[in-house]
Structure formats: C-alpha cells, structure tokens
Design a protein around this motif. Structure first.
Motif, PDB file in Angstrom:
ATOM      1  N   PRO A 141      -7.910   2.628  -2.956  1.00 19.43           N
ATOM      2  CA  PRO A 141      -7.614   2.445  -4.452  1.00 19.43           C
ATOM      3  C   PRO A 141      -6.951   1.186  -4.605  1.00 19.43           C
ATOM      4  N   ASP A 142      -6.270   0.558  -3.835  1.00 20.27           N
ATOM      5  CA  ASP A 142      -5.865  -1.061  -3.880  1.00 20.27           C
ATOM      6  C   ASP A 142      -5.145  -1.294  -2.472  1.00 20.27           C
ATOM      7  N   VAL A 143      -4.493  -2.098  -2.359  1.00 25.60           N
ATOM      8  CA  VAL A 143      -3.670  -2.553  -1.049  1.00 25.60           C
ATOM      9  C   VAL A 143      -2.824  -1.283  -0.937  1.00 25.60           C
ATOM     10  N   ILE A 144      -2.527  -1.207   0.191  1.00 30.35           N
ATOM     11  CA  ILE A 144      -1.671   0.010   0.623  1.00 30.35           C
ATOM     12  C   ILE A 144      -0.554  -0.405   1.456  1.00 30.35           C
ATOM     13  N   ALA A 145       0.617   0.438   1.456  1.00 29.37           N
ATOM     14  CA  ALA A 145       1.893   0.186   2.297  1.00 29.37           C
ATOM     15  C   ALA A 145       1.448   0.278   3.816  1.00 29.37           C
ATOM     16  N   HIS A 146       1.897  -0.392   4.823  1.00 31.58           N
ATOM     17  CA  HIS A 146       1.855  -0.091   6.052  1.00 31.58           C
ATOM     18  C   HIS A 146       2.511   1.164   6.102  1.00 31.58           C
ATOM     19  N   GLY A 147       2.213   2.193   6.968  1.00 28.83           N
ATOM     20  CA  GLY A 147       2.373   3.667   7.079  1.00 28.83           C
ATOM     21  C   GLY A 147       4.036   3.390   7.732  1.00 28.83           C
ATOM     22  N   MET A 148       4.079   2.416   8.640  1.00 27.34           N
ATOM     23  CA  MET A 148       5.417   2.376   9.493  1.00 27.34           C
ATOM     24  C   MET A 148       6.567   1.776   8.730  1.00 27.34           C
ATOM     25  N   CYS A 149       5.865   1.074   7.536  1.00 31.47           N
ATOM     26  CA  CYS A 149       6.818   0.450   6.448  1.00 31.47           C
ATOM     27  C   CYS A 149       7.380   1.443   5.720  1.00 31.47           C
ATOM     28  N   PHE A 154     -10.654  -6.558  -0.294  1.00 27.10           N
ATOM     29  CA  PHE A 154     -10.920  -5.989   0.982  1.00 27.10           C
ATOM     30  C   PHE A 154     -10.836  -4.454   0.884  1.00 27.10           C
ATOM     31  N   ALA A 155      -9.590  -4.074   0.407  1.00 26.01           N
ATOM     32  CA  ALA A 155      -9.183  -2.845   0.325  1.00 26.01           C
ATOM     33  C   ALA A 155      -9.944  -1.844  -0.423  1.00 26.01           C
ATOM     34  N   ILE A 166      -5.971  -4.941   4.408  1.00 26.79           N
ATOM     35  CA  ILE A 166      -5.735  -3.807   3.570  1.00 26.79           C
ATOM     36  C   ILE A 166      -4.459  -3.455   3.069  1.00 26.79           C
ATOM     37  N   HIS A 167      -3.642  -4.378   3.627  1.00 29.52           N
ATOM     38  CA  HIS A 167      -2.004  -4.589   3.172  1.00 29.52           C
ATOM     39  C   HIS A 167      -1.888  -5.677   2.155  1.00 29.52           C
ATOM     40  N   TRP A 168      -2.859  -6.490   2.096  1.00 30.02           N
ATOM     41  CA  TRP A 168      -2.647  -7.708   1.138  1.00 30.02           C
ATOM     42  C   TRP A 168      -3.859  -8.172   0.299  1.00 30.02           C
ATOM     43  N   ASP A 169      -5.308  -7.918   0.577  1.00 30.43           N
ATOM     44  CA  ASP A 169      -6.330  -8.454   0.004  1.00 30.43           C
ATOM     45  C   ASP A 169      -6.869  -7.290  -0.884  1.00 30.43           C
ATOM     46  N   LYS A 199      -1.015  10.558   3.553  1.00 32.08           N
ATOM     47  CA  LYS A 199      -1.811   9.953   2.415  1.00 32.08           C
ATOM     48  C   LYS A 199      -1.541   8.357   2.407  1.00 32.08           C
ATOM     49  N   PRO A 200      -2.120   7.406   1.862  1.00 31.41           N
ATOM     50  CA  PRO A 200      -1.696   5.824   1.831  1.00 31.41           C
ATOM     51  C   PRO A 200      -0.822   5.935   0.357  1.00 31.41           C
ATOM     52  N   VAL A 201       0.025   4.786   0.517  1.00 28.53           N
ATOM     53  CA  VAL A 201       0.751   4.479  -0.730  1.00 28.53           C
ATOM     54  C   VAL A 201       0.147   3.354  -1.245  1.00 28.53           C
ATOM     55  N   PRO A 202      -0.636   3.456  -2.512  1.00 30.63           N
ATOM     56  CA  PRO A 202      -1.145   2.032  -3.015  1.00 30.63           C
ATOM     57  C   PRO A 202      -0.068   1.309  -3.833  1.00 30.63           C
ATOM     58  N   VAL A 203      -0.200  -0.119  -3.514  1.00 30.24           N
ATOM     59  CA  VAL A 203       1.199  -0.714  -4.032  1.00 30.24           C
ATOM     60  C   VAL A 203       0.425  -1.594  -5.097  1.00 30.24           C
TER      61      VAL A 203
END
Length: 144
Positions: A56-64, A49-50, A43-46, A92-96
C-alpha cells in the motif's frame, strides 16, 4: 540518583498488563534504520516500487518495528541487560505515510512466571490500525 529495583515474581501475576505505549514510525525512522542496518530494500523508501510490488505504501522494516516495540519492556524492567530472549513472527507490514507517522500500539502482558528461574515471559500485543502486525511476540526477562 538510584536506579529503581526491577519487579520480582512476587510483584506480578499472569495476565497483569505491565506497560502500554503508542510507537510512532515515520520516514526519518526508516532512513535511520536503513543506514544502521544496511537494509536499503526499495520497499522501505521508494513509494512507486512499493506499490508496484503490491504494497500500500513504503513499509517499515520488520526488524525496525520489532526493535521499537521492545522498548516498552526495556523501560518497564529498567535494564536492557535483563532481556534474556526476544522473538516474534511478522504478520502484516506497517505502511509509513510520506507525511506524519504510522502508529503502532503495544500492550505488554505477563504471560508466564518462573519463580525458580526468577524470570517472566512478557507477551506483546502489537497492532497498527487495529490489525496485528507482530504475532507471538514474547520477551523473557530476568526479574529482580
């Protein structure tokens, strides 16, 4: 070169905004974080898959995201060792995006002061595109 003195309880009042910052998170940030943390969840690079799992897109790691935004407090207090406690809720996720960067807005406000302990609780408001992405984000710092 001397290090600036940390703020004291006398320098602050509850409600004071002590720092603001716009943090940018791009795909290169995600790659570096994945390598450092070992979190290679797709979910952080594909993108495919995301989106297949409803993002909505790949998302930033929460801990990042959590790690990037605490820097506003570290820079304000002037000493990473002054951070005594840090916690948040991921809301909420942060789409990148594939190109460019996601922008995360951070405002650091004095939530409480403890003169006896010489500490302050700094409350962070963390948003992306106007939506809170971290909730109840609090950093307890040792003052000068």
């Amino acid at each position: 070169m001397s290090t600036p003195a940390r703020p004291t309880v006398a320098d602050l009042a509850v409600g004071d905004v002590v720092a603001t910052r716009t943090v940018e998170v791009d795909r290169a940030t995600l790659v570096r974080y994945a390598g450092a943390s070992g979190d290679f969840n797709p979910i952080h690079w594909d993108e495919r898959f995301a989106t297949e799992v409803g993002l909505p897109d790949v998302i930033a790691h929460g801990m990042c995201t959590m790690g990037c935004v605490v820097d506003v407090v570290v820079d304000w207090i002037g000493d990473p060792g002054a951070i005594l406690r840090y916690g948040t809720r991921f809301t909420k996720p942060v789409p990148v995006p594939a190109r460019g960067a996601a922008t995360v807005e951070v405002t650091a406000t004095v939530g409480t002061l403890d003169a006896e302990a010489g500490t302050a609780r700094i409350d962070l408001t963390v948003t992306h595109e106007g939506a809170k992405v971290l909730g109840r984000t609090q950093v307890v710092v040792r003052l000068g």
